[in-house]
Design a protein around this motif. Sequence first.
Motif, PDB file in Angstrom:
ATOM      1  N   SER A 140       9.380   5.954  -2.475  1.00 29.87           N
ATOM      2  CA  SER A 140      10.336   6.408  -3.483  1.00 29.87           C
ATOM      3  C   SER A 140      10.175   5.589  -4.765  1.00 29.87           C
ATOM      4  N   PRO A 141      10.590   6.156  -5.895  1.00 31.46           N
ATOM      5  CA  PRO A 141      10.574   5.383  -7.143  1.00 31.46           C
ATOM      6  C   PRO A 141      11.406   4.102  -7.025  1.00 31.46           C
ATOM      7  N   ILE A 178      11.797  -1.788  -6.966  1.00 33.86           N
ATOM      8  CA  ILE A 178      12.217  -3.030  -6.291  1.00 33.86           C
ATOM      9  C   ILE A 178      11.021  -3.956  -6.114  1.00 33.86           C
ATOM     10  N   GLN A 179       9.880  -3.413  -5.683  1.00 31.35           N
ATOM     11  CA  GLN A 179       8.688  -4.243  -5.498  1.00 31.35           C
ATOM     12  C   GLN A 179       8.211  -4.822  -6.827  1.00 31.35           C
ATOM     13  N   THR A 180       8.372  -4.077  -7.902  1.00 32.86           N
ATOM     14  CA  THR A 180       7.950  -4.540  -9.225  1.00 32.86           C
ATOM     15  C   THR A 180       8.727  -5.780  -9.657  1.00 32.86           C
ATOM     16  N   PHE A 181       9.990  -5.878  -9.255  1.00 26.79           N
ATOM     17  CA  PHE A 181      10.816  -7.005  -9.673  1.00 26.79           C
ATOM     18  C   PHE A 181      10.981  -8.067  -8.603  1.00 26.79           C
ATOM     19  N   THR A 182      10.227  -7.965  -7.510  1.00 25.60           N
ATOM     20  CA  THR A 182      10.282  -8.959  -6.439  1.00 25.60           C
ATOM     21  C   THR A 182       9.114  -9.926  -6.601  1.00 25.60           C
ATOM     22  N   ALA A 191       0.831  -1.208   0.000  1.00 29.36           N
ATOM     23  CA  ALA A 191       0.000   0.000   0.000  1.00 29.36           C
ATOM     24  C   ALA A 191       0.865   1.257   0.000  1.00 29.36           C
ATOM     25  N   TRP A 192       0.473   2.200  -0.853  1.00 26.68           N
ATOM     26  CA  TRP A 192       1.122   3.507  -0.880  1.00 26.68           C
ATOM     27  C   TRP A 192       0.049   4.562  -1.074  1.00 26.68           C
ATOM     28  N   GLN A 193       0.361   5.755  -0.626  1.00 19.65           N
ATOM     29  CA  GLN A 193      -0.562   6.866  -0.809  1.00 19.65           C
ATOM     30  C   GLN A 193       0.005   7.820  -1.846  1.00 19.65           C
TER      31      GLN A 193
END
Length: 107
Positions: free
Chosen positions: A72-73, A78-82, A47-49
């Motif tokens: 942060s970007p 990092i989450q995209t590639f995990t 979750a991010w705002q």
Amino acid sequence: LSILFNPERSTLRLLAPLSVDPASSTITARLESQGTLKLPWTPRIAAWQSTVTYRVGTDGLIVEQSQEWNISPATALIQTFTPSFAGPLASRARPLADEPASVTKLF
């Protein structure tokens, strides 16, 4: 967003009513998002705002969009590639009581 995120495992919630500023011709939304991307390794984005501001031109069309995130970007990348393992489905957040149906349909 359904192009990128699996709608069965993702949510987008409006945190406050839309803010409309006629003087600056802007519409601002505060959102909270989280979900699973439609990639083979099913990355889970925590979750991010974000605050999204749209500037409306004299013709009534959106001419500019800007966003600010509370992550942060680099964290998002990092989450995209995990890889993740599909867990429980995301709960469906209900729209705000005074949220126009046209806004709910956007997300």
